[in-house]
Design a protein around this motif. Structure first.
Motif, PDB file in Angstrom:
ATOM      1  N   LEU A 147      76.524  48.859  54.909  1.00  0.00           N
ATOM      2  CA  LEU A 147      77.342  49.493  53.888  1.00  0.00           C
ATOM      3  C   LEU A 147      78.407  50.368  54.529  1.00  0.00           C
ATOM      4  O   LEU A 147      79.566  50.374  54.108  1.00  0.00           O
ATOM      5  CB  LEU A 147      76.436  50.337  52.989  1.00  0.00           C
ATOM      6  CG  LEU A 147      76.905  50.633  51.574  1.00  0.00           C
ATOM      7  CD1 LEU A 147      76.910  49.336  50.774  1.00  0.00           C
ATOM      8  CD2 LEU A 147      75.987  51.657  50.955  1.00  0.00           C
ATOM      9  N   PHE A 148      78.038  51.077  55.564  1.00  0.00           N
ATOM     10  CA  PHE A 148      78.983  51.947  56.260  1.00  0.00           C
ATOM     11  C   PHE A 148      80.137  51.155  56.855  1.00  0.00           C
ATOM     12  O   PHE A 148      81.280  51.598  56.846  1.00  0.00           O
ATOM     13  CB  PHE A 148      78.233  52.710  57.361  1.00  0.00           C
ATOM     14  CG  PHE A 148      79.117  53.616  58.163  1.00  0.00           C
ATOM     15  CD1 PHE A 148      79.545  54.824  57.648  1.00  0.00           C
ATOM     16  CD2 PHE A 148      79.512  53.247  59.441  1.00  0.00           C
ATOM     17  CE1 PHE A 148      80.349  55.660  58.403  1.00  0.00           C
ATOM     18  CE2 PHE A 148      80.324  54.085  60.203  1.00  0.00           C
ATOM     19  CZ  PHE A 148      80.741  55.282  59.672  1.00  0.00           C
ATOM     20  N   PHE A 149      79.826  49.943  57.374  1.00  0.00           N
ATOM     21  CA  PHE A 149      80.881  49.155  58.013  1.00  0.00           C
ATOM     22  C   PHE A 149      81.669  48.299  57.045  1.00  0.00           C
ATOM     23  O   PHE A 149      82.765  47.874  57.372  1.00  0.00           O
ATOM     24  CB  PHE A 149      80.284  48.261  59.103  1.00  0.00           C
ATOM     25  CG  PHE A 149      79.988  49.013  60.371  1.00  0.00           C
ATOM     26  CD1 PHE A 149      81.004  49.618  61.100  1.00  0.00           C
ATOM     27  CD2 PHE A 149      78.685  49.129  60.835  1.00  0.00           C
ATOM     28  CE1 PHE A 149      80.736  50.317  62.267  1.00  0.00           C
ATOM     29  CE2 PHE A 149      78.416  49.832  62.003  1.00  0.00           C
ATOM     30  CZ  PHE A 149      79.435  50.419  62.703  1.00  0.00           C
ATOM     31  N   THR A 150      81.116  48.036  55.848  1.00  0.00           N
ATOM     32  CA  THR A 150      81.831  47.158  54.916  1.00  0.00           C
ATOM     33  C   THR A 150      82.704  47.934  53.950  1.00  0.00           C
ATOM     34  O   THR A 150      83.680  47.386  53.447  1.00  0.00           O
ATOM     35  CB  THR A 150      80.840  46.282  54.123  1.00  0.00           C
ATOM     36  OG1 THR A 150      79.858  47.112  53.537  1.00  0.00           O
ATOM     37  CG2 THR A 150      80.186  45.260  55.018  1.00  0.00           C
ATOM     38  N   ILE A 151      82.375  49.204  53.664  1.00  0.00           N
ATOM     39  CA  ILE A 151      83.220  49.989  52.766  1.00  0.00           C
ATOM     40  C   ILE A 151      84.457  50.447  53.562  1.00  0.00           C
ATOM     41  O   ILE A 151      84.303  51.069  54.606  1.00  0.00           O
ATOM     42  CB  ILE A 151      82.448  51.187  52.209  1.00  0.00           C
ATOM     43  CG1 ILE A 151      81.380  50.697  51.231  1.00  0.00           C
ATOM     44  CG2 ILE A 151      83.386  52.177  51.535  1.00  0.00           C
ATOM     45  CD1 ILE A 151      80.530  51.807  50.660  1.00  0.00           C
ATOM     46  N   PRO A 152      85.630  50.113  53.083  1.00  0.00           N
ATOM     47  CA  PRO A 152      86.828  50.481  53.863  1.00  0.00           C
ATOM     48  C   PRO A 152      87.063  51.979  53.845  1.00  0.00           C
ATOM     49  O   PRO A 152      86.790  52.658  52.853  1.00  0.00           O
ATOM     50  CB  PRO A 152      87.943  49.743  53.133  1.00  0.00           C
ATOM     51  CG  PRO A 152      87.438  49.508  51.761  1.00  0.00           C
ATOM     52  CD  PRO A 152      85.942  49.351  51.885  1.00  0.00           C
TER      53      PRO A 152
END
Length: 44
Positions: free
Chosen positions: A37-42
């Motif tokens: 989630l941390f890496f996919t949310i811009p």
């Protein structure tokens, strides 16, 4: 050698919990999901 010299008897279930594997699996999945989630949310 049959007499145990230990002051306390060893409990075979001391380091064993039946749900421990499930807890570990759930926590690992939650942590991995938070990383994804941390890496996919811009970033804003």
């Amino acid at each position: 050698m049959l007499a145990d010299k230990h002051p306390w008897k060893r409990n075979p279930y001391f380091h064993f919990h039946p749900m421990h594997n499930l807890y570990s699996l759930v926590m690992a999945l939650i942590l991995f999901g938070m990383i994804l989630l941390f890496f996919t949310i811009p970033a804003r």
